[in-house]
Design an enzyme around this catalytic site. Structure first.
Site, PDB file in Angstrom:
ATOM      1  N   GLY A 103      35.225  45.888   4.250  1.00  0.00           N
ATOM      2  CA  GLY A 103      34.042  45.857   3.401  1.00  0.00           C
ATOM      3  C   GLY A 103      34.230  46.768   2.193  1.00  0.00           C
ATOM      4  O   GLY A 103      35.236  47.473   2.052  1.00  0.00           O
ATOM      5  N   THR A 105      32.948  49.594   1.291  1.00  0.00           N
ATOM      6  CA  THR A 105      33.047  51.043   1.524  1.00  0.00           C
ATOM      7  C   THR A 105      34.322  51.431   2.264  1.00  0.00           C
ATOM      8  O   THR A 105      34.861  52.519   2.046  1.00  0.00           O
ATOM      9  CB  THR A 105      31.820  51.516   2.336  1.00  0.00           C
ATOM     10  OG1 THR A 105      30.645  51.004   1.701  1.00  0.00           O
ATOM     11  CG2 THR A 105      31.712  53.017   2.381  1.00  0.00           C
ATOM     12  N   ASP A 140      37.877  39.001  10.975  1.00  0.00           N
ATOM     13  CA  ASP A 140      37.640  38.686   9.568  1.00  0.00           C
ATOM     14  C   ASP A 140      38.050  39.911   8.764  1.00  0.00           C
ATOM     15  O   ASP A 140      37.554  41.006   9.022  1.00  0.00           O
ATOM     16  CB  ASP A 140      36.154  38.371   9.347  1.00  0.00           C
ATOM     17  CG  ASP A 140      35.799  38.180   7.885  1.00  0.00           C
ATOM     18  OD1 ASP A 140      36.293  37.201   7.278  1.00  0.00           O
ATOM     19  OD2 ASP A 140      35.016  38.987   7.346  1.00  0.00           O
ATOM     20  N   ASP A 142      38.035  41.912   5.390  1.00  0.00           N
ATOM     21  CA  ASP A 142      37.277  42.001   4.144  1.00  0.00           C
ATOM     22  C   ASP A 142      37.860  43.144   3.303  1.00  0.00           C
ATOM     23  O   ASP A 142      37.302  44.227   3.220  1.00  0.00           O
ATOM     24  CB  ASP A 142      35.791  42.240   4.480  1.00  0.00           C
ATOM     25  CG  ASP A 142      34.895  42.188   3.254  1.00  0.00           C
ATOM     26  OD1 ASP A 142      35.418  41.981   2.153  1.00  0.00           O
ATOM     27  OD2 ASP A 142      33.682  42.375   3.409  1.00  0.00           O
ATOM     28  N   GLU A 144      38.538  44.707  -0.042  1.00  0.00           N
ATOM     29  CA  GLU A 144      38.000  44.658  -1.407  1.00  0.00           C
ATOM     30  C   GLU A 144      38.642  45.756  -2.268  1.00  0.00           C
ATOM     31  O   GLU A 144      38.111  46.844  -2.330  1.00  0.00           O
ATOM     32  CB  GLU A 144      36.473  44.793  -1.375  1.00  0.00           C
ATOM     33  CG  GLU A 144      35.801  43.707  -0.531  1.00  0.00           C
ATOM     34  CD  GLU A 144      34.272  43.768  -0.561  1.00  0.00           C
ATOM     35  OE1 GLU A 144      33.690  44.285  -1.543  1.00  0.00           O
ATOM     36  OE2 GLU A 144      33.659  43.290   0.404  1.00  0.00           O
ATOM     37  N   TYR A 218      28.858  36.022  -5.240  1.00  0.00           N
ATOM     38  CA  TYR A 218      27.659  36.753  -5.658  1.00  0.00           C
ATOM     39  C   TYR A 218      28.070  38.038  -6.372  1.00  0.00           C
ATOM     40  O   TYR A 218      29.264  38.340  -6.474  1.00  0.00           O
ATOM     41  CB  TYR A 218      26.723  37.055  -4.489  1.00  0.00           C
ATOM     42  CG  TYR A 218      27.379  37.268  -3.140  1.00  0.00           C
ATOM     43  CD1 TYR A 218      28.130  38.413  -2.873  1.00  0.00           C
ATOM     44  CD2 TYR A 218      27.239  36.328  -2.121  1.00  0.00           C
ATOM     45  CE1 TYR A 218      28.720  38.612  -1.633  1.00  0.00           C
ATOM     46  CE2 TYR A 218      27.838  36.526  -0.870  1.00  0.00           C
ATOM     47  CZ  TYR A 218      28.572  37.668  -0.635  1.00  0.00           C
ATOM     48  OH  TYR A 218      29.163  37.870   0.591  1.00  0.00           O
ATOM     49  N   ASP A 219      27.066  38.753  -6.895  1.00  0.00           N
ATOM     50  CA  ASP A 219      27.287  39.960  -7.710  1.00  0.00           C
ATOM     51  C   ASP A 219      28.056  39.653  -8.996  1.00  0.00           C
ATOM     52  O   ASP A 219      28.774  40.501  -9.531  1.00  0.00           O
ATOM     53  CB  ASP A 219      28.020  41.065  -6.913  1.00  0.00           C
ATOM     54  CG  ASP A 219      27.161  41.602  -5.776  1.00  0.00           C
ATOM     55  OD1 ASP A 219      25.929  41.416  -5.833  1.00  0.00           O
ATOM     56  OD2 ASP A 219      27.718  42.186  -4.828  1.00  0.00           O
TER      57      ASP A 219
END
Length: 384
Positions: A103, A105, A140, A142, A144, A218-219
């Site tokens: 994610g 963070t 999964d 994630d 980033e 999104y974002d």
């Protein structure tokens, strides 16, 4: 004799080819899109009664963390929450439970993890142990973002190709574990829906080891002081939007990078983005603004639906080119971009037309009385 053998070989090759085509054809006609819900509960145990298990095909529980290169629980209640999620299979036996690693963070450890054969193996072994421990149906990832700084993370130009090796090794380890457990294990990733992400990736090679690629569509327009208001989760790019970004643009770019349509899952936002001190004109769209906190507080769909939409001075507007709604209050000088039932239904229609893998959303508890989730199910023609 040789001629007969040659003819037999040709006949066999044709039979194999026909079977392959029949298999592809079968897959093509049997369209069974996924509905993947990210479930995020960092500070309290989940209440399984609030999760409509029969309206989902997959739950990605967010987030597990990476510590010393290994997958570890992210939050205090994770052990309990994984068990609670498993209990949902009584209501929906085909529901898949995955853990989402990283994610925004917690993506700081990925580049180091992917760097060497040894560090990759440490991660893979820990993922296998984590799946066993929590009886998961897969992982999964994630990250980033590979090759990009994200939230100020360590990153390297070779992140993309290193991640290919991570996924290859993980797939091989899961193939072995599948035989032992007697069930399918999935590997999925969340991807950035913007061109620079794909440019730094090795996604054409990643996709071979992945079941689904969840595009975070999104974002796209993000509140910044002195920035401009715009759609944060549009289906199509509006010609006046300088970002040029949208779900459709992201899908097009992913496919151009070598990802087959049936692996692409389009992300929907169960939350909005709000701009304040917006210059008036055009009902607030495309105007200079600030990134302040709106008077109504949270922009989660639940709060928008309960406290903002159709209330006070807020008016809903619809952009038929972008297939996106927005809220505007001239009095409050506040602009909100969000997804609602109309935009969600438009995205599902697009997914069906393009024969994409399905839909995912961030995140489950932000819905209002299952309104957006019910819209997804209805638009897919699912009866629950």
């Amino acid at each position: 004799m040789q001629k007969t053998i040659n003819l037999l070989l040709v006949a066999l090759a044709l039979l194999v080819a026909c079977r392959a085509v029949a298999h592809e054809d079968h897959h093509h006609h049997h369209y069974d899109p996924v509905i993947i819900g990210y479930v995020f509960s960092p500070d309290k145990p989940l209440d399984p009664d609030t999760i409509a298990a029969e309206k989902l095909t997959h739950i990605n529980y967010a987030f597990s963390n990476i510590e010393n290169g290994k997958v570890v629980n992210g939050f205090d209640f994770d052990d309990d929450n994984y068990q609670l999620l498993q209990s949902l299979k009584k209501r929906n036996p085909s529901l898949k439970i995955l853990s989402s690693v990283g994610g925004w963070t917690w993506s700081g450890g990925f580049s180091d993890m992917a760097l060497t054969p040894q560090s990759r193996q440490t991660f893979i072994d820990s993922a296998v142990a984590f799946v066993r421990r929590h009886q998961l149906d897969g992982i999964d990832i994630d990250w980033e973002y590979p090759g990009l700084t994200g939230a100020g993370n360590t990153h390297r130009p070779e992140d993309g190709v290193n991640f290919t090796q991570v996924l290859k090794g993980l797939r091989s380890a899961f193939d072995k574990l599948e035989k032992e457990l007697g069930r399918e294990l999935l590997i999925t990733i969340a991807t950035g829906g913007f061109p620079d992400y794909l440019a730094k990736s090795d996604i054409g090679n990643w996709q071979a080891y992945l079941d689904y690629i969840n595009i975070m569509a999104y974002d796209y327009n993000f509140p910044r002081d002195g920035g401009t208001t715009g759609h944060h989760t549009a289906l199509y790019s509006h010609p006046d939007d300088d970002s040029g970004q949208s779900a459709d643009a992201a899908v097009t770019h992913h496919m151009a990078a070598g990802v087959p349509a049936h692996k692409l899952v389009v992300g929907v936002a169960f939350y909005g983005r709000a701009w304040t001190e917006v210059e008036p004109g055009n009902a607030g769209l495309g105007q200079t603004a600030k990134a302040g906190q709106p008077a109504f507080g949270s922009s989660r769909y639940h709060n928008l639906r309960e406290a903002v939409i159709g209330q006070g001075d807020y008016t809903r507007h619809w952009d038929d080119l972008a297939k996106a709604p927005w809220l505007w209050s001239e009095k409050e000088r506040t602009f909100v971009s969000y997804d609602d039932p109309e935009s969600v239904a438009a995205k599902v229609k697009y997914i069906r037309e393009q024969k994409l893998g399905g839909v995912m959303f961030w995140q489950y508890t932000s819905d209002y009385n299952h309104e957006l989730l019910d819209t997804i199910n209805k638009a897919f023609g699912r009866r629950h």
